[in-house]
Design a protein around this motif. Structure first.
Motif, PDB file in Angstrom:
ATOM      1  N   ARG A  64       4.523  47.707 -13.692  1.00 12.77           N
ATOM      2  CA  ARG A  64       3.260  48.068 -13.390  1.00 12.77           C
ATOM      3  C   ARG A  64       1.610  47.186 -13.874  1.00 12.77           C
ATOM      4  O   ARG A  64       0.976  47.531 -13.048  1.00 12.77           O
ATOM      5  CB  ARG A  64       3.177  49.445 -13.959  1.00 12.77           C
ATOM      6  CG  ARG A  64       2.316  50.069 -13.573  1.00 12.77           C
ATOM      7  CD  ARG A  64       2.767  51.964 -14.080  1.00 12.77           C
ATOM      8  NE  ARG A  64       1.702  52.193 -14.886  1.00 12.77           N
ATOM      9  CZ  ARG A  64       2.521  52.739 -16.246  1.00 12.77           C
ATOM     10  NH1 ARG A  64       3.252  53.108 -16.352  1.00 12.77           N
ATOM     11  NH2 ARG A  64       1.579  52.214 -17.595  1.00 12.77           N
ATOM     12  N   MET A  65       2.007  46.444 -15.149  1.00  8.65           N
ATOM     13  CA  MET A  65       0.653  46.147 -15.140  1.00  8.65           C
ATOM     14  C   MET A  65       0.475  44.941 -14.809  1.00  8.65           C
ATOM     15  O   MET A  65      -0.768  44.645 -14.119  1.00  8.65           O
ATOM     16  CB  MET A  65       1.402  45.977 -16.604  1.00  8.65           C
ATOM     17  CG  MET A  65       0.847  47.087 -17.736  1.00  8.65           C
ATOM     18  SD  MET A  65      -0.746  47.372 -18.124  1.00  8.65           S
ATOM     19  CE  MET A  65      -0.337  48.998 -17.312  1.00  8.65           C
ATOM     20  N   GLU A  66       1.820  44.348 -13.974  1.00  6.87           N
ATOM     21  CA  GLU A  66       1.831  43.039 -12.759  1.00  6.87           C
ATOM     22  C   GLU A  66       0.958  43.743 -11.454  1.00  6.87           C
ATOM     23  O   GLU A  66       0.112  42.598 -10.948  1.00  6.87           O
ATOM     24  CB  GLU A  66       3.051  42.593 -13.065  1.00  6.87           C
ATOM     25  CG  GLU A  66       3.244  41.630 -14.519  1.00  6.87           C
ATOM     26  CD  GLU A  66       4.264  41.406 -14.292  1.00  6.87           C
ATOM     27  OE1 GLU A  66       4.991  40.985 -12.925  1.00  6.87           O
ATOM     28  OE2 GLU A  66       4.685  40.550 -15.195  1.00  6.87           O
ATOM     29  N   THR A  67       1.390  44.396 -10.856  1.00 11.64           N
ATOM     30  CA  THR A  67       1.136  45.336 -10.162  1.00 11.64           C
ATOM     31  C   THR A  67      -0.678  46.063  -9.727  1.00 11.64           C
ATOM     32  O   THR A  67      -1.182  46.094  -8.800  1.00 11.64           O
ATOM     33  CB  THR A  67       2.242  45.906  -9.593  1.00 11.64           C
ATOM     34  OG1 THR A  67       2.507  47.138 -10.159  1.00 11.64           O
ATOM     35  CG2 THR A  67       3.411  45.312  -8.781  1.00 11.64           C
ATOM     36  N   GLU A  68      -0.525  46.927 -11.161  1.00  9.44           N
ATOM     37  CA  GLU A  68      -2.164  47.458 -11.394  1.00  9.44           C
ATOM     38  C   GLU A  68      -2.800  47.318 -12.193  1.00  9.44           C
ATOM     39  O   GLU A  68      -3.784  47.451 -12.056  1.00  9.44           O
ATOM     40  CB  GLU A  68      -1.488  48.885 -11.269  1.00  9.44           C
ATOM     41  CG  GLU A  68      -0.318  50.036 -10.202  1.00  9.44           C
ATOM     42  CD  GLU A  68      -0.608  50.834 -11.309  1.00  9.44           C
ATOM     43  OE1 GLU A  68      -0.351  51.482 -12.460  1.00  9.44           O
ATOM     44  OE2 GLU A  68       0.796  51.569 -10.525  1.00  9.44           O
ATOM     45  N   GLY A  69      -2.406  46.535 -12.886  1.00  9.71           N
ATOM     46  CA  GLY A  69      -3.338  45.848 -13.625  1.00  9.71           C
ATOM     47  C   GLY A  69      -3.452  46.635 -15.359  1.00  9.71           C
ATOM     48  O   GLY A  69      -3.864  47.778 -14.458  1.00  9.71           O
ATOM     49  N   PHE A  70      -4.050  46.142 -16.024  1.00  8.52           N
ATOM     50  CA  PHE A  70      -4.984  47.267 -16.648  1.00  8.52           C
ATOM     51  C   PHE A  70      -5.965  48.319 -16.703  1.00  8.52           C
ATOM     52  O   PHE A  70      -7.087  47.358 -15.988  1.00  8.52           O
ATOM     53  CB  PHE A  70      -4.565  46.337 -17.916  1.00  8.52           C
ATOM     54  CG  PHE A  70      -5.762  47.392 -19.298  1.00  8.52           C
ATOM     55  CD1 PHE A  70      -4.565  47.740 -19.935  1.00  8.52           C
ATOM     56  CD2 PHE A  70      -6.782  46.760 -19.839  1.00  8.52           C
ATOM     57  CE1 PHE A  70      -4.836  48.212 -21.055  1.00  8.52           C
ATOM     58  CE2 PHE A  70      -7.114  48.210 -21.386  1.00  8.52           C
ATOM     59  CZ  PHE A  70      -6.116  48.853 -21.688  1.00  8.52           C
TER      60      PHE A  70
END
Length: 80
Positions: A64-70
């Motif tokens: 999720r962090m890789e696709t949506e970012g922080f």
């Protein structure tokens, strides 16, 4: 508790993989995968069940962090 032998490890990993596939296919709805959850818990030592559960959560979070970012949460607004 003694360490699992190779066939016990394989049985644990196979049941983990079946559970994870079921959860992926059913949108993480645990009630749809109770059979697989029971097999997973019976085939794996309790510490492994705990570890693999945390590992799955971490891997999903990482994707999720890789696709949506922080995206930082909005904190309390401070008056100036």
């Amino acid at each position: 508790m003694s360490a699992p032998n190779s066939s016990e490890r394989k049985a644990c990993w196979d049941s983990r993989d079946l559970l994870w596939k079921c959860l992926d296919d059913n949108g993480d709805k645990a009630e749809s995968c109770l059979k697989f959850q029971g097999e997973f818990e019976s085939n794996c030592p309790a510490q492994w069940v705990k570890y693999f559960s945390k590992r799955r959560d971490y891997l999903k979070y990482k994707v999720r962090m890789e696709t949506e970012g922080f995206k930082p949460a909005e904190g309390p607004k401070q008056s100036s």
